[in-house]
Design a protein around this motif. Structure first.
Motif, PDB file in Angstrom:
ATOM      1  N   CYS A  75     -22.217  -1.525  21.308  1.00 17.01           N
ATOM      2  CA  CYS A  75     -22.079  -2.982  21.224  1.00 17.01           C
ATOM      3  C   CYS A  75     -22.787  -3.622  20.027  1.00 17.01           C
ATOM      4  N   VAL A  76     -23.866  -3.029  19.568  1.00 17.31           N
ATOM      5  CA  VAL A  76     -24.672  -3.670  18.526  1.00 17.31           C
ATOM      6  C   VAL A  76     -23.867  -3.891  17.244  1.00 17.31           C
ATOM      7  N   ASP A  77     -23.163  -2.884  16.776  1.00 17.41           N
ATOM      8  CA  ASP A  77     -22.410  -3.002  15.522  1.00 17.41           C
ATOM      9  C   ASP A  77     -20.902  -2.976  15.759  1.00 17.41           C
ATOM     10  N   CYS A  78     -20.450  -3.505  16.886  1.00 18.21           N
ATOM     11  CA  CYS A  78     -19.027  -3.459  17.233  1.00 18.21           C
ATOM     12  C   CYS A  78     -18.216  -4.351  16.291  1.00 18.21           C
ATOM     13  N   PRO A  79     -17.278  -3.766  15.554  1.00 18.69           N
ATOM     14  CA  PRO A  79     -16.467  -4.571  14.639  1.00 18.69           C
ATOM     15  C   PRO A  79     -15.518  -5.511  15.370  1.00 18.69           C
ATOM     16  N   VAL A  80     -15.106  -5.147  16.573  1.00 23.14           N
ATOM     17  CA  VAL A  80     -14.210  -6.009  17.343  1.00 23.14           C
ATOM     18  C   VAL A  80     -14.927  -7.301  17.724  1.00 23.14           C
ATOM     19  N   ILE A  81     -16.153  -7.174  18.199  1.00 25.81           N
ATOM     20  CA  ILE A  81     -16.932  -8.362  18.567  1.00 25.81           C
ATOM     21  C   ILE A  81     -17.152  -9.247  17.343  1.00 25.81           C
ATOM     22  N   ARG A  82     -17.504  -8.632  16.229  1.00 22.59           N
ATOM     23  CA  ARG A  82     -17.752  -9.396  15.003  1.00 22.59           C
ATOM     24  C   ARG A  82     -16.506 -10.179  14.598  1.00 22.59           C
ATOM     25  N   ASP A  83     -15.345  -9.534  14.660  1.00 24.81           N
ATOM     26  CA  ASP A  83     -14.095 -10.186  14.283  1.00 24.81           C
ATOM     27  C   ASP A  83     -13.729 -11.294  15.266  1.00 24.81           C
ATOM     28  N   ARG A  97     -15.734 -13.014  17.176  1.00 19.19           N
ATOM     29  CA  ARG A  97     -16.656 -14.147  17.045  1.00 19.19           C
ATOM     30  C   ARG A  97     -16.214 -15.084  15.932  1.00 19.19           C
ATOM     31  N   GLN A  98     -15.681 -14.515  14.851  1.00 18.78           N
ATOM     32  CA  GLN A  98     -15.211 -15.355  13.749  1.00 18.78           C
ATOM     33  C   GLN A  98     -13.941 -16.103  14.134  1.00 18.78           C
ATOM     34  N   LYS A 140     -18.133 -17.283  20.009  1.00 15.42           N
ATOM     35  CA  LYS A 140     -18.913 -16.408  20.883  1.00 15.42           C
ATOM     36  C   LYS A 140     -18.340 -16.313  22.308  1.00 15.42           C
ATOM     37  N   PRO A 141     -17.898 -17.436  22.910  1.00 18.39           N
ATOM     38  CA  PRO A 141     -17.322 -17.334  24.252  1.00 18.39           C
ATOM     39  C   PRO A 141     -16.052 -16.476  24.296  1.00 18.39           C
ATOM     40  N   GLY A 142     -15.234 -16.563  23.261  1.00 24.14           N
ATOM     41  CA  GLY A 142     -14.013 -15.763  23.214  1.00 24.14           C
ATOM     42  C   GLY A 142     -14.306 -14.281  23.088  1.00 24.14           C
ATOM     43  N   ALA A 143     -15.309 -13.937  22.296  1.00 17.71           N
ATOM     44  CA  ALA A 143     -15.708 -12.539  22.151  1.00 17.71           C
ATOM     45  C   ALA A 143     -16.298 -12.023  23.458  1.00 17.71           C
TER      46      ALA A 143
END
Length: 63
Positions: A18-26, A28-29, A33-36
């Motif tokens: 989870c820390v470096d998850c590219p899916v979460i990063r994408d 969030r943009q 944050k709620p959508g991620a």
């Protein structure tokens, strides 16, 4: 399972996946944050595993 082992497993999973998850990063943009967070809760297999471990932790804590 005891409380400490469940917490260690949760920490390991979040640190590993989870820390470096590219899916979460994408997400969030794009969705914020709620959508991620919603994706992690509803669609991510790692999120499902974390939910399972959370339920196990609650069982251990109740004893």
């Amino acid at each position: 399972m005891n409380k400490v082992s469940v917490m260690q497993e949760i920490d390991f999973i979040t640190d590993t996946y989870c820390v470096d998850c590219p899916v979460i990063r994408d997400l969030r943009q794009k969705r914020g944050k709620p959508g991620a967070h919603k994706f992690c809760i509803q669609s991510c297999t790692v999120g499902e595993q974390l939910q399972f471990l959370g339920r196990e932790l609650m069982k251990v804590s109740d004893k």
